[in-house]
Motif scaffolding. Sequence first.
Motif: not given
Length: 218
Positions: A161-162, A93-94, A115-116, A1-3
């Motif tokens: 995902p949002v 951010a994690r 952000i997951p 997801m980050v990518r």
Amino acid sequence: MVRAVRDRFDGRAPSYDGSAMHQGLARAVAEFADLVGVTTVLDVATGTGLVLRALRDLPGGPALRLAGVDVSAGMLGVARATLPDATLTQADARRLPVADRSVDLLTCVTGLHLIPDTARVVEEWVRVLRPGGRVLTATFAELDPSRHHRELAPGAAPPYPVVHDPFRTPEALGETVAASGLRVLRHAAWTDGYDRVLIAELGVGDGGRGRRPTASAH
């Protein structure tokens, strides 16, 4: 997801600052901020640095030590051109590249829904905050889908995902961050006539500073 998020915002970087909504919200967040006792600001998911720029432009803003993190190198490239004195870092951010208890004010504007692992993100916020530090978030309470769909190719959905529901209301946001020890201290509603955004200040207890009254919607 980050990518996927990184690639999407790398592509949006050249035109991102052209959005009146993004510019107006950044100013609203800066005006909402309580800067009493604040010297160090960290903007998480800083994008092109609009929030940092809005804070810098406030009275006393030039004296602030500004820093931002984002996964998108393209967005950070725009930010560096307008914030030459800020510390801007490409990072997840994690896993914030910031020392424990080193930040007076942490901001995260329209980033949480992308952000997951929200729990991990919020734990990082608490780790880097100094005693009495505050967090400012801006999250979508309601958004105009027709306008946001126009930002994508016809018929396309974001390739990641949002998730908005945990941050739509002060109550939902409070429940989402409660396990970390944070709570909502005050909040306001902002709109540009299309999207409605919840701006909220979070702290541990009362944050160790005099609490201002909860702001009304505007």
